[in-house]
Enzyme design. Structure first.
Site, short mmCIF file in Angstrom:
data_model
loop_
_atom_site.label_atom_id
_atom_site.label_comp_id
_atom_site.label_asym_id
_atom_site.label_seq_id
_atom_site.Cartn_x
_atom_site.Cartn_y
_atom_site.Cartn_z
N ASP A 29 26.93 32.00 42.70
CA ASP A 29 27.97 32.61 43.54
C ASP A 29 29.07 31.56 43.71
O ASP A 29 28.77 30.40 44.03
CB ASP A 29 27.36 32.99 44.89
CG ASP A 29 28.29 33.84 45.74
OD1 ASP A 29 29.48 33.51 45.84
OD2 ASP A 29 27.80 34.82 46.33
N ILE A 30 30.32 31.92 43.48
CA ILE A 30 31.40 30.94 43.62
C ILE A 30 31.80 30.71 45.08
O ILE A 30 32.56 29.80 45.37
CB ILE A 30 32.64 31.30 42.77
CG1 ILE A 30 33.21 32.64 43.17
CG2 ILE A 30 32.30 31.23 41.29
CD1 ILE A 30 34.58 32.93 42.55
N GLU A 88 30.34 44.32 48.81
CA GLU A 88 31.48 43.54 48.37
C GLU A 88 31.87 43.76 46.91
O GLU A 88 33.03 43.61 46.55
CB GLU A 88 31.28 42.04 48.66
CG GLU A 88 30.08 41.41 47.99
CD GLU A 88 28.73 41.65 48.66
OE1 GLU A 88 27.73 41.24 48.05
OE2 GLU A 88 28.66 42.26 49.74
N HIS A 93 23.43 44.19 42.84
CA HIS A 93 23.14 42.76 42.72
C HIS A 93 22.26 42.29 43.87
O HIS A 93 22.23 42.87 44.94
CB HIS A 93 24.43 41.93 42.66
CG HIS A 93 25.33 42.05 43.84
ND1 HIS A 93 26.12 43.16 44.04
CD2 HIS A 93 25.58 41.20 44.87
CE1 HIS A 93 26.83 42.98 45.15
NE2 HIS A 93 26.51 41.81 45.68
N HIS A 95 21.22 38.74 46.02
CA HIS A 95 21.54 37.35 46.36
C HIS A 95 20.22 36.58 46.47
O HIS A 95 19.32 37.00 47.19
CB HIS A 95 22.24 37.26 47.72
CG HIS A 95 23.58 37.88 47.77
ND1 HIS A 95 24.74 37.15 47.61
CD2 HIS A 95 23.97 39.17 47.97
CE1 HIS A 95 25.78 37.96 47.72
NE2 HIS A 95 25.34 39.19 47.92
#
Length: 130
Positions: A29-30, A88, A93, A95
């Site tokens: 994750d950026i 988002e 997805h 996390h």
């Protein structure tokens, strides 16, 4: 509609990939909550995780389990937390977040700002353990 994650899968947007199969991808994750915060996705573009067909859903969870094991070995943490929010980015997805306390999974906290060099170091450290 093509999501940012689909563009990562296609190679149109760079990412710090740590694991990849024909059907799944894991990358940093950026805007991480902690160092090593990963996103695990199916390459198939489906907006809502519970709309995935059963085979893809189970495969995603199995892939996430393998990635989480490597993540825990690479990043000092008590556990690897897992969450699915899905608001988002319109692409299913998961996390995976290395955590030491419950607060490490608080998405309202300020995100870390890591250099490209540090992200590369973290991705390499995780890949060694996969």
């Amino acid at each position: 509609m093509e999501s940012i994650f689909s563009k990562i899968v296609a190679g149109d947007i760079p990412a710090h990939k740590v694991a990849e199969t024909i059907d799944y991808l894991a990358f940093l994750d950026i805007n991480p909550l902690t160092e090593g915060h990963l996103l695990v996705i199916p390459k198939k573009e489906v907006d809502y995780i519970f709309d995935l067909d059963s085979e893809t859903y189970v495969g995603l969870m199995m892939f996430a389990q393998i990635v989480a094991d490597g993540l825990k070995k690479a990043i000092p943490c008590e556990r690897v937390g897992m969450t699915v929010i899905g608001l988002e980015v319109p692409h299913a997805h998961i996390h995976l977040i290395p955590i030491k306390t419950m607060d490490d999974m608080n998405f309202s906290r300020p995100k870390l700002k890591l250099s490209e060099e540090r992200l590369t170091e973290i991705a390499n450290a995780i890949r060694v353990h996969l």
